[in-house]
Design a protein around this motif. Structure first.
Motif, short mmCIF file in Angstrom:
data_model
loop_
_atom_site.label_atom_id
_atom_site.label_comp_id
_atom_site.label_asym_id
_atom_site.label_seq_id
_atom_site.Cartn_x
_atom_site.Cartn_y
_atom_site.Cartn_z
N THR A 146 44.86 -22.98 -31.06
CA THR A 146 45.90 -22.21 -30.37
C THR A 146 45.47 -21.92 -28.93
N PHE A 147 46.47 -21.61 -28.09
CA PHE A 147 46.20 -21.29 -26.68
C PHE A 147 47.01 -20.06 -26.30
N ASP A 148 46.31 -19.01 -25.82
CA ASP A 148 46.98 -17.77 -25.44
C ASP A 148 46.91 -17.48 -23.95
N GLY A 149 46.41 -18.44 -23.16
CA GLY A 149 46.35 -18.25 -21.72
C GLY A 149 45.09 -17.56 -21.23
N GLN A 150 44.19 -17.16 -22.14
CA GLN A 150 42.99 -16.44 -21.73
C GLN A 150 41.81 -17.38 -21.46
N ILE A 155 40.24 -27.25 -20.34
CA ILE A 155 39.41 -27.53 -21.52
C ILE A 155 40.28 -27.61 -22.77
N TYR A 156 41.26 -26.69 -22.85
CA TYR A 156 42.14 -26.70 -24.03
C TYR A 156 42.92 -28.01 -24.11
N MET A 157 43.41 -28.51 -22.98
CA MET A 157 44.19 -29.75 -23.00
C MET A 157 43.32 -30.94 -23.42
N ARG A 158 42.02 -30.91 -23.08
CA ARG A 158 41.15 -31.99 -23.56
C ARG A 158 41.04 -31.95 -25.08
N VAL A 180 54.10 -25.08 -30.86
CA VAL A 180 53.66 -24.33 -32.06
C VAL A 180 52.30 -23.70 -31.83
N ALA A 181 51.45 -24.30 -31.01
CA ALA A 181 50.09 -23.80 -30.79
C ALA A 181 50.03 -22.65 -29.79
N LEU A 182 51.11 -22.38 -29.07
CA LEU A 182 51.08 -21.34 -28.04
C LEU A 182 51.10 -19.95 -28.67
N ARG A 183 50.41 -19.02 -28.02
CA ARG A 183 50.35 -17.63 -28.47
C ARG A 183 50.41 -16.70 -27.25
N ALA A 207 54.47 -27.16 -16.58
CA ALA A 207 54.79 -25.73 -16.48
C ALA A 207 53.60 -24.87 -16.89
N LEU A 208 52.92 -25.26 -17.97
CA LEU A 208 51.74 -24.50 -18.41
C LEU A 208 50.59 -24.64 -17.41
N GLU A 209 50.44 -25.84 -16.82
CA GLU A 209 49.39 -26.06 -15.83
C GLU A 209 49.62 -25.18 -14.60
N LEU A 210 50.91 -25.06 -14.17
CA LEU A 210 51.23 -24.25 -13.01
C LEU A 210 50.90 -22.78 -13.23
N ARG A 211 51.08 -22.32 -14.49
CA ARG A 211 50.86 -20.90 -14.80
C ARG A 211 49.42 -20.60 -15.22
N PHE A 212 48.82 -21.48 -16.02
CA PHE A 212 47.50 -21.19 -16.59
C PHE A 212 46.43 -22.19 -16.18
N GLY A 213 46.74 -23.07 -15.22
CA GLY A 213 45.77 -24.09 -14.81
C GLY A 213 44.60 -23.50 -14.04
#
Length: 301
Positions: A146-150, A155-158, A180-183, A207-213
């Motif tokens: 899972t990925f919560d942005g913290q 690394i998570y994408m790898r 489904v993996a987002l939290r 979109a996730l890269e722009l916010r949490f990259g």
């Protein structure tokens, strides 16, 4: 002679009176006859009016009854029309449900066949003493973390790409499993992403890269590093180690950046919480411990 004359006069008067009485009686009878005729006419007129009123009332009731009947027939006609429409819709739905049932039965049969094939394959692999190289990936599926942005998004994408490769996912499956993996905050970000972009794996990752990259994480860690201050009761070594951790967490940093940011933030965060004498004492102890550590390293201890 006189008595005869008087008798004649008396008899004449008597005749006159009887004639007058007779005339009066005839007039009275005529009057009664006229009054009776008048009452009869009035009664007939009244009966005629009542009959006409009764006929009008009956005609009106007949019209109202006919109108109510027409309204009822119209209502029933509408109800019958609606029932016919519903029956046609139910027939169409029943036909569609039949098609769906046929498709489901076909899919169930296919799934049963696939399940039977997998059972046979599993039994064959077990009989061979375990999984054979090249077949484990066809049986074992890995659930992505899972990925919560913290944590680091790169690394998570790898990790996620490695799981996708192992599971043999296509673009659509990758997008679904990534959602489904987002939290937490990462899941909340979906509210700002259009629905069509959510079905596109590339758009979703962008979109996730722009916010949490790493670019976003670098600004966050830099802010934390600048605001870090030595806490009451915190040793110099603990404060230095925490600053080093924050500095190491900054993505794409250079050694020059590490030295400049880490050193300046260490001095600022340390000096704002200590007096001049305490700073001198702590620095001397820190230098002495550093020298002792380097001496032990030279001796191989």
């Amino acid at each position: 002679m006189a008595s005869e004359e008087l008798l004649k006069q008396f008899m004449g008067l008597m005749r006159q009176e009887r004639e007058q009485e007779k005339e009066e009686e005839e007039r009275r009878r005529e009057q009664e006859r006229e009054e009776k005729l008048k009452r009869i006419e009035e009664k007939e007129e009244k009966l005629k009016r009542e009959k006409e009123e009764e006929e009008r009332r009956r005609e009106q009731e007949k019209e109202e009854k006919l109108k109510r009947r027409e309204e009822k027939e119209e209502k029933w006609a509408k109800m019958l029309s609606g029932i016919r429409v519903e029956l046609r819709e139910l027939a169409a739905l029943d036909s569609k449900m039949g098609e769906i049932n046929i498709a489901l039965e076909s899919e169930v049969d296919e799934r049963r066949g696939e399940f039977k094939r997998l059972e046979d394959e599993l039994a064959r692999l077990k009989s061979n003493g375990g999984f054979v190289a090249g077949t484990a990936s066809a049986v074992l599926k890995i659930t992505p973390p899972t990925f919560d942005g913290q944590s680091s998004f790169g690394i998570y994408m790898r990790q996620f790409e490695a799981v996708s490769l192992n599971n043999g996912w296509g673009e659509a499956e990758r997008a679904i499993n990534l959602i489904v993996a987002l939290r937490g905050p990462a899941l909340d970000l979906l509210q700002t992403i259009p629905e069509q972009d959510q079905r596109s794996y590339v758009s979703l990752v962008s979109a996730l890269e722009l916010r949490f990259g790493d670019q976003h994480s670098r600004h966050v860690f830099q802010s934390q590093l600048k605001l870090r201050r030595q806490k009451m009761g915190e040793s110099l070594q603990e404060f230095e180690a925490d600053l080093k951790t924050l500095s190491d967490d900054i993505p794409q940093r250079s050694d020059r950046f590490h030295r400049s940011m880490g050193g300046s933030d260490f001095h600022r965060g340390y000096s704002e919480c200590r007096g001049a004498e305490d700073i001198e004492t702590d620095l001397l102890q820190h230098v002495k411990r550093g020298a002792d550590s380097r001496a032990r390293n030279r001796r191989g201890i």
